[in-house]
Design a protein around this motif. Structure first.
Motif, PDB file in Angstrom:
ATOM      1  N   UNK A 262     -18.748 -58.644 -47.320  1.00 37.33           N
ATOM      2  CA  UNK A 262     -17.582 -58.818 -47.638  1.00 37.33           C
ATOM      3  C   UNK A 262     -17.161 -58.201 -48.988  1.00 37.33           C
ATOM      4  N   UNK A 263     -17.781 -59.174 -49.691  1.00 33.40           N
ATOM      5  CA  UNK A 263     -17.503 -58.556 -51.316  1.00 33.40           C
ATOM      6  C   UNK A 263     -18.566 -57.439 -51.891  1.00 33.40           C
ATOM      7  N   UNK A 264     -19.423 -57.574 -51.514  1.00 33.24           N
ATOM      8  CA  UNK A 264     -20.130 -56.229 -51.992  1.00 33.24           C
ATOM      9  C   UNK A 264     -19.702 -54.935 -51.792  1.00 33.24           C
ATOM     10  N   UNK A 265     -19.760 -55.272 -50.490  1.00 32.42           N
ATOM     11  CA  UNK A 265     -18.882 -53.656 -50.155  1.00 32.42           C
ATOM     12  C   UNK A 265     -17.818 -53.296 -50.595  1.00 32.42           C
ATOM     13  N   UNK A 266     -16.702 -54.660 -50.530  1.00 38.49           N
ATOM     14  CA  UNK A 266     -15.823 -54.423 -51.552  1.00 38.49           C
ATOM     15  C   UNK A 266     -16.367 -53.587 -52.931  1.00 38.49           C
ATOM     16  N   UNK A 267     -17.028 -54.497 -53.755  1.00 32.58           N
ATOM     17  CA  UNK A 267     -17.325 -54.050 -54.958  1.00 32.58           C
ATOM     18  C   UNK A 267     -18.243 -52.382 -55.393  1.00 32.58           C
ATOM     19  N   UNK A 268     -18.718 -52.232 -54.513  1.00 32.46           N
ATOM     20  CA  UNK A 268     -19.263 -50.486 -54.248  1.00 32.46           C
ATOM     21  C   UNK A 268     -18.200 -50.149 -54.330  1.00 32.46           C
ATOM     22  N   UNK A 269     -17.432 -50.267 -53.626  1.00 29.98           N
ATOM     23  CA  UNK A 269     -15.690 -49.263 -53.392  1.00 29.98           C
ATOM     24  C   UNK A 269     -14.815 -49.640 -54.434  1.00 29.98           C
ATOM     25  N   UNK A 270     -14.856 -51.062 -55.456  1.00 31.88           N
ATOM     26  CA  UNK A 270     -14.740 -50.420 -55.995  1.00 31.88           C
ATOM     27  C   UNK A 270     -15.418 -50.021 -57.488  1.00 31.88           C
ATOM     28  N   UNK A 271     -16.507 -49.692 -57.717  1.00 28.22           N
ATOM     29  CA  UNK A 271     -17.183 -48.795 -58.657  1.00 28.22           C
ATOM     30  C   UNK A 271     -17.247 -46.749 -58.364  1.00 28.22           C
ATOM     31  N   UNK A 272     -17.280 -47.020 -56.894  1.00 29.74           N
ATOM     32  CA  UNK A 272     -16.779 -45.441 -56.514  1.00 29.74           C
ATOM     33  C   UNK A 272     -15.483 -45.262 -57.412  1.00 29.74           C
ATOM     34  N   UNK A 273     -14.413 -46.526 -57.625  1.00 28.64           N
ATOM     35  CA  UNK A 273     -13.095 -45.453 -58.369  1.00 28.64           C
ATOM     36  C   UNK A 273     -13.529 -45.819 -59.768  1.00 28.64           C
ATOM     37  N   UNK A 274     -14.524 -46.817 -60.291  1.00 28.56           N
ATOM     38  CA  UNK A 274     -14.480 -46.530 -62.379  1.00 28.56           C
ATOM     39  C   UNK A 274     -15.390 -45.216 -62.055  1.00 28.56           C
ATOM     40  N   UNK A 275     -16.307 -44.975 -61.598  1.00 27.24           N
ATOM     41  CA  UNK A 275     -16.602 -43.504 -61.829  1.00 27.24           C
ATOM     42  C   UNK A 275     -16.039 -42.815 -61.350  1.00 27.24           C
ATOM     43  N   UNK A 276     -15.676 -42.720 -60.796  1.00 28.52           N
ATOM     44  CA  UNK A 276     -14.445 -40.790 -60.680  1.00 28.52           C
ATOM     45  C   UNK A 276     -13.398 -41.225 -61.658  1.00 28.52           C
ATOM     46  N   UNK A 277     -12.776 -42.919 -62.096  1.00 25.06           N
ATOM     47  CA  UNK A 277     -11.682 -42.509 -63.010  1.00 25.06           C
ATOM     48  C   UNK A 277     -12.326 -42.149 -64.452  1.00 25.06           C
TER      49      UNK A 277
END
Length: 385
Positions: A262-277
């Motif tokens: 759960x933690x790492x899948x959510x972590x990857x989701x955060x990274x997608x947002x970081x790159x987009x931002x």
């Protein structure tokens, strides 16, 4: 532990001042992160088992003393060599603290709730970094002596911490063999070996990101997200680290394997947002994605630590934490070393995308291979030398 890593985090909001006033480059700043992480690794390898022989208190006080020396050296930074030397001292102190103080925390923790020891020992690092970064950002932005005041405040906290440790109870009985313990020798219980590959993936992905925030986010916030505020920079870094401490207890509701996934899948989701931002130059999205990634890493790291600690004996704890932080700082050091060299060729958004790919790879490894610890009685085993 909070004071130790507040000292480490206090330098980060000053990086843009050093860049502007002293001409430090992104590559040079990245090199200071490498120096800090390499010193921490060396300290873990040589001193990771020392507290089992001389006691938790003496090693804890020594770690705080090294941090004090590092802060005093950073009171006069006008050359990249001074910054590197100060961060080296901080790395030595943080490495010694990572094995001795974390073991001290676990020794003193109550048996219930079962997740408390792993959360307290793993997330005080993140909490300390957050406190140091946001406190430093506020003092740099709004206080007098922007290059010095934060280090003086941190020195006071470290000295107070040393005094409190000095009057605390020792939790281990010193035993002979301290000199032999200085020989690099990484030991873990046999039952832990099957958990190490996934724990290494979790720690690599998350700690590499923490190093990215130290080395490159100061420049990204100024150049791509269009703010030069030291307080905003400290707030961004604190959001990532502080959210980790808030997210960590959530993982206690699940088994270690499920919580890591759960933690790492959510972590990857955060990274997608970081790159987009970064690509869109949107600061609010960057902060929101940072919050998601930070909370997610807290879930994953505390779950990995909980799995490794399950069934550990008193003598196992310092070596296990030495391995945990050895993997952690390896995850911070080597990507920083590579990305620092690549920063001469690639832009900051491209460097960020590379870290996003690393997050993807470590998430896939965790999702596929995570498993729960066994409950067999631990037997001493050797990971390597």
């Amino acid at each position: 532990m909070v004071a130790v890593f507040a000292a480490v985090g206090s330098t980060i909001p000053l990086f843009n001042i050093y860049r502007a006033e002293d001409g430090f480059t992104n590559s040079g700043i990245s090199l200071t992160v490498v120096a800090y992480s390499a010193a921490t690794l060396s300290s873990l390898l040589v001193l990771g088992r020392l507290s089992n022989h001389v006691g938790r208190r003496p090693t804890a006080i020594a770690s705080l003393g090294l941090l004090v020396l590092g802060c005093l050296l950073l009171l006069d930074v006008h050359d990249i060599g001074i910054l590197i030397a100060g961060r080296l001292l901080m790395g030595l102190g943080a490495g010694l603290a990572s094995s001795s103080l974390t073991a001290y925390i676990v020794d003193a923790a109550p048996a219930r709730p079962t997740w408390l020891a792993s959360v307290a020992s793993s997330q005080t690092v993140m909490l300390g970094l957050a406190v140091g970064a946001i406190g430093s950002g506020a003092l740099v932005q709004f206080g007098p002596w922007p290059r010095d005041l934060v280090y003086l405040v941190v020195v006071g906290l470290l000295l107070l911490s040393a005094a409190l440790v000095a009057i605390s109870s020792e939790t281990v009985t010193p035993v002979p063999g301290g000199w032999q313990a200085l020989r690099p020798d990484v030991r873990v219980p046999v039952r832990v070996r099957q958990l190490l590959p996934v724990a290494a993936a979790v720690l690599l992905g998350t700690w590499a990101t923490g190093a990215f925030y130290q080395a490159f986010v100061p420049a990204l916030v100024q150049d791509q997200l269009h703010t030069s505020s030291s307080f905003v920079l400290g707030l961004v870094f604190a959001t990532y680290m502080g959210a980790s401490a808030l997210g960590a207890p959530l993982g206690g509701r699940f088994s270690p394997a499920v919580a890591q996934r759960i933690g790492m899948i959510a972590f990857l989701t955060g990274w997608i947002g970081i790159v987009t931002a970064i690509a869109s130059g949107t600061l609010p999205l960057f902060i929101a994605a940072t919050l998601v990634a930070g909370a997610a890493q807290g879930i994953a790291i505390s779950a990995a630590t909980r799995g490794l600690l399950l069934g550990s004996s008193l003598a196992d704890r310092a070596p296990i934490f030495a391995v945990v932080y050895l993997l952690s700082y390896s995850g911070a050091t080597f990507p920083s070393l590579i990305s620092g060299q690549l920063s001469h060729t690639f832009s900051l958004p491209q460097i960020a995308a590379g870290y996003g790919v690393l997050a993807l790879i470590t998430t896939l490894v965790t999702a596929i291979a995570a498993r729960n610890p066994t409950t067999d009685m631990p037997r001493p085993g050797r990971l390597g030398t």
